[in-house]
Write an enzyme that holds these catalytic residues in place. Structure first.
Site, PDB file in Angstrom:
ATOM      1  N   GLY A 185       2.251   8.352 -11.541  1.00  0.00           N
ATOM      2  CA  GLY A 185       3.500   7.928 -12.184  1.00  0.00           C
ATOM      3  C   GLY A 185       4.341   7.022 -11.304  1.00  0.00           C
ATOM      4  N   ALA A 186       5.648   6.892 -11.664  1.00  0.00           N
ATOM      5  CA  ALA A 186       6.535   5.885 -11.051  1.00  0.00           C
ATOM      6  C   ALA A 186       5.805   4.541 -11.083  1.00  0.00           C
ATOM      7  CB  ALA A 186       6.956   6.291  -9.644  1.00  0.00           C
ATOM      8  N   LEU A 187       5.418   4.180 -12.283  1.00  0.00           N
ATOM      9  CA  LEU A 187       4.499   3.058 -12.472  1.00  0.00           C
ATOM     10  C   LEU A 187       5.136   1.713 -12.132  1.00  0.00           C
ATOM     11  CD1 LEU A 187       2.786   4.176 -15.813  1.00  0.00           C
ATOM     12  CD2 LEU A 187       2.063   4.614 -13.459  1.00  0.00           C
ATOM     13  N   HIS A 188       4.305   0.805 -11.631  1.00  0.00           N
ATOM     14  CA  HIS A 188       4.729  -0.559 -11.290  1.00  0.00           C
ATOM     15  C   HIS A 188       3.608  -1.507 -11.696  1.00  0.00           C
ATOM     16  CE1 HIS A 188       1.999   0.041  -7.929  1.00  0.00           C
ATOM     17  NE2 HIS A 188       2.675   1.116  -7.577  1.00  0.00           N
ATOM     18  N   GLU A 247      -7.560  -1.064  -4.622  1.00  0.00           N
ATOM     19  CA  GLU A 247      -7.960  -1.256  -3.220  1.00  0.00           C
ATOM     20  C   GLU A 247      -6.785  -1.004  -2.289  1.00  0.00           C
ATOM     21  OE1 GLU A 247      -9.637  -5.189  -3.109  1.00  0.00           O
ATOM     22  OE2 GLU A 247     -11.593  -4.469  -3.821  1.00  0.00           O
ATOM     23  N   GLY A 254       1.326  -2.915 -10.048  1.00  0.00           N
ATOM     24  CA  GLY A 254       0.011  -2.604  -9.470  1.00  0.00           C
ATOM     25  C   GLY A 254      -0.767  -1.709 -10.428  1.00  0.00           C
ATOM     26  N   HIS A 255      -0.117  -0.643 -10.892  1.00  0.00           N
ATOM     27  CA  HIS A 255      -0.755   0.248 -11.879  1.00  0.00           C
ATOM     28  C   HIS A 255      -1.105  -0.539 -13.140  1.00  0.00           C
ATOM     29  CE1 HIS A 255       1.900   3.354  -9.750  1.00  0.00           C
ATOM     30  NE2 HIS A 255       0.687   3.832  -9.574  1.00  0.00           N
ATOM     31  N   ARG A 270       6.358   4.406  -3.846  1.00  0.00           N
ATOM     32  CA  ARG A 270       7.283   4.830  -2.791  1.00  0.00           C
ATOM     33  C   ARG A 270       8.305   3.747  -2.446  1.00  0.00           C
ATOM     34  NH1 ARG A 270       5.081   9.281   0.195  1.00  0.00           N
ATOM     35  NH2 ARG A 270       3.020   9.851  -0.576  1.00  0.00           N
TER      36      ARG A 270
HETATM   37  P1  AMP Z   1      -0.834   6.241  -7.372  1.00  0.00           P
HETATM   38  O1  AMP Z   1       0.020   6.409  -8.582  1.00  0.00           O
HETATM   39  O2  AMP Z   1      -0.105   5.732  -6.182  1.00  0.00           O
HETATM   40  O3  AMP Z   1      -1.703   7.433  -7.099  1.00  0.00           O
HETATM   41  O4  AMP Z   1      -1.840   5.059  -7.739  1.00  0.00           O
HETATM   42  C1  AMP Z   1      -2.676   5.144  -8.855  1.00  0.00           C
HETATM   43  C2  AMP Z   1      -3.716   4.059  -8.759  1.00  0.00           C
HETATM   44  O5  AMP Z   1      -3.079   2.784  -8.707  1.00  0.00           O
HETATM   45  C3  AMP Z   1      -4.560   4.187  -7.493  1.00  0.00           C
HETATM   46  O6  AMP Z   1      -5.911   3.859  -7.784  1.00  0.00           O
HETATM   47  C4  AMP Z   1      -3.930   3.159  -6.576  1.00  0.00           C
HETATM   48  O7  AMP Z   1      -4.818   2.642  -5.605  1.00  0.00           O
HETATM   49  C5  AMP Z   1      -3.536   2.085  -7.575  1.00  0.00           C
HETATM   50  N1  AMP Z   1      -2.477   1.251  -7.022  1.00  0.00           N
HETATM   51  C6  AMP Z   1      -1.278   1.665  -6.518  1.00  0.00           C
HETATM   52  N2  AMP Z   1      -0.585   0.616  -6.030  1.00  0.00           N
HETATM   53  C7  AMP Z   1      -1.362  -0.483  -6.228  1.00  0.00           C
HETATM   54  C8  AMP Z   1      -1.201  -1.878  -5.924  1.00  0.00           C
HETATM   55  N3  AMP Z   1      -0.118  -2.356  -5.314  1.00  0.00           N
HETATM   56  N4  AMP Z   1      -2.214  -2.726  -6.265  1.00  0.00           N
HETATM   57  C9  AMP Z   1      -3.333  -2.243  -6.872  1.00  0.00           C
HETATM   58  N5  AMP Z   1      -3.532  -0.948  -7.182  1.00  0.00           N
HETATM   59  C10 AMP Z   1      -2.571  -0.083  -6.855  1.00  0.00           C
END
Ligand code: AMP
Length: 280
Positions: free
Chosen positions: A31-34, A149, A36-37, A188
């Site tokens: 969550g706290a999606l951006h 990645e 990248g997600h 974060r």
């Molecule tokens: P998280 O919510 O941080 O557990 O991330 C979920 C998925 O999104 C994981 O596979 C992360 O590697 C991917 N992710 C998080 N931030 C980025 C980013 N800046 N660019 C690409 N993938 C991301």
């Protein structure tokens, strides 16, 4: 967009979709999606009939209770972003629902991939990650699953998990999505203070510096140089800097042209821990 909290209801819905021979793409998140997600979701949408996203802050992958407690939670906003992104199904289980009232991680071995970096500095982290991802794969049985990645060590560990346990899912790595100033997007980042946010692009600048220095000098000299730069830095505290071959995540004596390598950095910016990496 359908939202499920119970795995039984989600499984029923997915079995109906699978009967129609549809490909399912799965993107696990905390969550706290951006953006990248959203880039992972967009790749999944292009290559599957149905995209499932999970939002679950997994307690067993946090070795630090404070870190877990202060992890950002923005569910309403996340759901609205997912709807706009065209996500088909969202799974938001509680810990009790997904862990069957036993919120503990299974122990795994990933042939040394877990020994350095995040595995070394966050004890039990990858046992927690693999436990939850395996649970999700069991419930969802996706055709393809997408991992960033940004968490490169995690991506390699999930590939190993799938290979060792013969889980029938294709793991797809997606490139790091960055802010304009180079800072890798992360949930974060919203917790960074003004000073820390301003300082944070130094991480990516340092990764690029490693790439440049390696063409001029040895791995050891390069690491010493960048460590020295961080020692002088008034805001960012370096936790580790690491150069490794992509497949084994072991540091080589010297770089070989036939292999792929990455540089990794983890820092503390005030109370926020940030990680990033770059392909060399
Ligand atoms: P998280 O919510 O941080 O557990 O991330 C979920 C998925 O999104 C994981 O596979 C992360 O590697 C991917 N992710 C998080 N931030 C980025 C980013 N800046 N660019 C690409 N993938 C991301």
């Amino acid at each position: 967009m359908q939202v499920f909290e119970k795995r039984s209801a989600l499984k029923r819905c997915l079995s109906f979709i699978k009967e129609q021979n549809k490909q399912i793409g799965f993107v696990p998140t905390m969550g706290a999606l951006h953006n990248g997600h959203l880039s992972l979701i967009s790749t999944s949408k292009k290559n599957n009939h149905i995209t499932v996203v999970s939002i679950f802050v997994n307690p067993t992958q946090f070795d630090n209770k404070e870190d877990l407690k202060k992890y950002p939670k923005t569910l309403e906003h996340d759901l609205s972003l997912l709807k706009t992104a065209g996500c088909d199904i969202v799974f938001i289980p509680t810990a009790e629902e997904i862990y069957d009232h036993q919120v503990v991680a299974t122990s795994f071995s990933f042939n040394g991939l877990e020994d350095q970096m995040e595995g070394k500095f966050r004890k039990g982290h990858f046992d927690g990650v693999a436990t939850i991802v395996q649970k999700f794969f069991n419930i969802i049985s996706p055709t393809n699953s997408y991992f960033g990645e940004k968490d490169f060590q995690q991506l390699q560990i999930i590939k190993k998990l799938v290979q060792k346990n013969n889980i029938p899912v294709r793991i797809i790595g997606c490139p790091v999505f960055r802010e304009k100033d180079g800072l890798a997007m992360s949930s974060r980042n919203i917790k960074l203070g003004k000073k820390e946010r301003k300082a944070a692009p130094f991480i990516y600048q340092s990764l690029k510096k490693i790439n440049q220095k390696l063409s001029e000098t040895t791995i050891e000299e390069t690491l010493l140089f960048v460590e020295g730069q961080f020692e002088k830095h008034p805001i960012l505290n370096l936790e580790y800097i690491f150069i490794a071959e992509e497949k084994t995540l072991q540091t080589p004596k010297k770089l070989e042209t036939s292999k792929k390598y990455r540089a990794f950095i983890a820092v503390n910016a005030g109370t926020v821990r940030l990680i990033d990496n770059i392909s060399l």
